[in-house]
Design an enzyme around this catalytic site. Structure first.
Site, PDB file in Angstrom:
ATOM      1  N   TYR A 144      11.182   4.166   2.705  1.00 48.33           N
ATOM      2  CA  TYR A 144       9.859   3.897   2.152  1.00 48.33           C
ATOM      3  C   TYR A 144       9.917   3.803   0.631  1.00 48.33           C
ATOM      4  O   TYR A 144       9.314   2.909   0.026  1.00 48.33           O
ATOM      5  CB  TYR A 144       8.866   4.983   2.569  1.00 48.33           C
ATOM      6  CG  TYR A 144       7.503   4.818   1.931  1.00 48.33           C
ATOM      7  CD1 TYR A 144       6.677   3.754   2.285  1.00 48.33           C
ATOM      8  CD2 TYR A 144       7.042   5.712   0.965  1.00 48.33           C
ATOM      9  CE1 TYR A 144       5.427   3.579   1.707  1.00 48.33           C
ATOM     10  CE2 TYR A 144       5.789   5.550   0.381  1.00 48.33           C
ATOM     11  CZ  TYR A 144       4.992   4.491   0.748  1.00 48.33           C
ATOM     12  OH  TYR A 144       3.761   4.320   0.164  1.00 48.33           O
ATOM     13  N   ARG A 151       8.917  -3.775  -3.876  1.00 46.20           N
ATOM     14  CA  ARG A 151       7.585  -4.331  -4.114  1.00 46.20           C
ATOM     15  C   ARG A 151       7.234  -4.269  -5.599  1.00 46.20           C
ATOM     16  O   ARG A 151       6.684  -5.230  -6.161  1.00 46.20           O
ATOM     17  CB  ARG A 151       6.558  -3.574  -3.276  1.00 46.20           C
ATOM     18  CG  ARG A 151       5.115  -4.028  -3.475  1.00 46.20           C
ATOM     19  CD  ARG A 151       4.162  -3.352  -2.495  1.00 46.20           C
ATOM     20  NE  ARG A 151       4.204  -1.904  -2.567  1.00 46.20           N
ATOM     21  CZ  ARG A 151       3.500  -1.085  -1.772  1.00 46.20           C
ATOM     22  NH1 ARG A 151       2.700  -1.595  -0.845  1.00 46.20           N
ATOM     23  NH2 ARG A 151       3.600   0.223  -1.884  1.00 46.20           N
ATOM     24  N   TYR A 203       0.995   8.132  -8.537  1.00 39.90           N
ATOM     25  CA  TYR A 203       1.720   9.252  -7.938  1.00 39.90           C
ATOM     26  C   TYR A 203       2.856   9.720  -8.841  1.00 39.90           C
ATOM     27  O   TYR A 203       3.522   8.897  -9.502  1.00 39.90           O
ATOM     28  CB  TYR A 203       2.314   8.822  -6.595  1.00 39.90           C
ATOM     29  CG  TYR A 203       1.455   9.144  -5.393  1.00 39.90           C
ATOM     30  CD1 TYR A 203       0.161   9.645  -5.522  1.00 39.90           C
ATOM     31  CD2 TYR A 203       1.950   8.968  -4.110  1.00 39.90           C
ATOM     32  CE1 TYR A 203      -0.611   9.943  -4.425  1.00 39.90           C
ATOM     33  CE2 TYR A 203       1.180   9.262  -2.984  1.00 39.90           C
ATOM     34  CZ  TYR A 203      -0.090   9.752  -3.162  1.00 39.90           C
ATOM     35  OH  TYR A 203      -0.859  10.047  -2.059  1.00 39.90           O
ATOM     36  N   ARG A 216      -6.813   2.454  -2.744  1.00 39.39           N
ATOM     37  CA  ARG A 216      -7.229   3.182  -1.545  1.00 39.39           C
ATOM     38  C   ARG A 216      -8.146   2.328  -0.667  1.00 39.39           C
ATOM     39  O   ARG A 216      -8.129   2.430   0.559  1.00 39.39           O
ATOM     40  CB  ARG A 216      -7.941   4.473  -1.933  1.00 39.39           C
ATOM     41  CG  ARG A 216      -7.078   5.466  -2.688  1.00 39.39           C
ATOM     42  CD  ARG A 216      -5.967   6.015  -1.828  1.00 39.39           C
ATOM     43  NE  ARG A 216      -5.170   7.014  -2.538  1.00 39.39           N
ATOM     44  CZ  ARG A 216      -4.063   7.561  -2.081  1.00 39.39           C
ATOM     45  NH1 ARG A 216      -3.600   7.198  -0.894  1.00 39.39           N
ATOM     46  NH2 ARG A 216      -3.406   8.463  -2.782  1.00 39.39           N
ATOM     47  N   GLU A 324      -2.458   8.222  10.808  1.00 39.62           N
ATOM     48  CA  GLU A 324      -2.956   7.433   9.680  1.00 39.62           C
ATOM     49  C   GLU A 324      -4.008   6.468  10.220  1.00 39.62           C
ATOM     50  O   GLU A 324      -3.849   5.916  11.317  1.00 39.62           O
ATOM     51  CB  GLU A 324      -1.820   6.681   8.998  1.00 39.62           C
ATOM     52  CG  GLU A 324      -2.228   5.935   7.751  1.00 39.62           C
ATOM     53  CD  GLU A 324      -1.025   5.477   6.925  1.00 39.62           C
ATOM     54  OE1 GLU A 324      -1.008   4.299   6.526  1.00 39.62           O
ATOM     55  OE2 GLU A 324      -0.100   6.276   6.693  1.00 39.62           O
TER      56      GLU A 324
END
Length: 334
Positions: A144, A151, A203, A216, A324
């Protein structure tokens, strides 16, 4: 509120969705995503196949309405367009032999290229699926984190002075390969953040050398709809996982986080007021299939037995997350 898709919706009426467990007669005319770990040999013109087991039926087909096929002049790309939106799936041939970070960088670079070529400059929603999401990669990071770095490198190549990140889902599958589909738009959306959470793109580096670049939620308006794209939402407060091992409490936190996003969109961004029961779709990803009945019972108590909810088996980006939830509200505008 009834936001179910209509077959006769013209392409000038933006977007809508319908989900079924059967292949519709018009599947080849629609931007259609299939969620299933079963073979696809008998399906013609499938746009995107996500190798993810359904926890409620053998197959789920998600069809986006309001855009027309525009594949003729774009080589291996399968593109669907209208005067507002571009929908597409990254061709597997472009990325299938690459490590996950290189695949992510290549995929997003190609996404941005297609957006530029077709003149849809704003990325509003992405879905990303790949296997072994929390397994160790290389250089001390897991898959991840490698995806996030790839990305981010693609974003760094874009000449954008200010970027509103799209809503996004990143979920682990059981089969190899990176699958990405996305929606881009002519007009920019409005990023929505959750005051109960640290924004993902801020983060701390302990989670990833390069932060996850998504909002979000993202609110997008067109002439006939307000669309709230809610990213994959987990049991996280601040930037810490909450209630590891407690599937009910994690589900509650997911929904509370989505409700906070709705409140922010309504109060700060003047979105039409809605409740969770007004939403057009929920996709709930559950790590352990044995938890599916527990989650379903809990969700039905909150959303009602007829809510448009689809349950899928998938892995989260952290090993201590068990569920999730992503969500979509399509609100007609008079």
């Amino acid at each position: 509120m009834n936001t179910s898709a209509k077959k006769n919706r013209s392409v000038s009426e933006a977007l809508n969705i319908e989900v079924s467990t059967d292949i519709t007669a018009g599947v080849h005319d629609l931007f259609t995503v299939r969620y299933s770990d079963q073979p696809v040999d008998n399906i013609i013109h499938l746009i995107a196949n996500i190798p993810m087991p359904s926890l409620q039926s053998d197959q789920i087909f998600e069809s986006w309405q309001g855009a027309v096929n525009s594949t003729g002049a774009h080589n291996e790309w399968k593109l669907f367009k209208n005067d507002q939106y571009l929908l597409a799936c990254v061709p597997q041939a472009l990325i299938e032999t690459l490590p996950i970070d290189q695949a992510a960088e290549k995929a997003y670079t190609e996404i941005f290229n297609q957006m530029h070529i077709n003149d849809y400059p704003f990325l509003v929603r992405t879905w990303n699926f790949f296997s072994n999401i929390t397994d160790d990669g290389y250089a001390g990071s897991n898959n991840y984190q490698q995806f996030c770095s790839g990305r981010a490198r693609a974003y760094q190549q874009q000449p954008l002075a200010e970027q509103v990140y799209p809503a996004a889902t990143v979920i682990g599958t059981q089969q190899p390969g990176l699958q990405i589909y996305f929606i881009a738009a002519k007009q920019a959306g409005i990023g929505i953040e959750n005051s109960l959470q640290v924004s993902a793109f801020e983060y701390p580096a302990v989670y990833s050398q390069d932060p996850p670049l998504f909002s979000r939620a993202l609110l997008h308006r067109n002439h006939s709809q307000e669309i709230l794209f809610v990213s994959g939402t987990a049991s996280i407060t601040g930037h810490d996982t909450q209630y590891a091992g407690d599937i009910n409490r994690q589900t509650e936190i997911c929904l509370s986080n989505i409700e906070q996003l709705i409140t922010t969109a309504v109060i700060e961004k003047n979105m039409t007021p809605v409740t969770l029961r007004d939403f057009s779709q929920f996709k709930i990803y559950i790590k352990n299939p044995n938890d599916a009945d527990t989650v379903r019972t809990h969700i039905q108590q909150i959303l009602g037995p007829s809510a448009p909810v689809y349950y899928l088996q998938g892995d989260m980006c952290r090993s201590d997350l068990s569920v999730e939830i992503e969500a979509l509200a399509i609100i007609p505008v008079n």
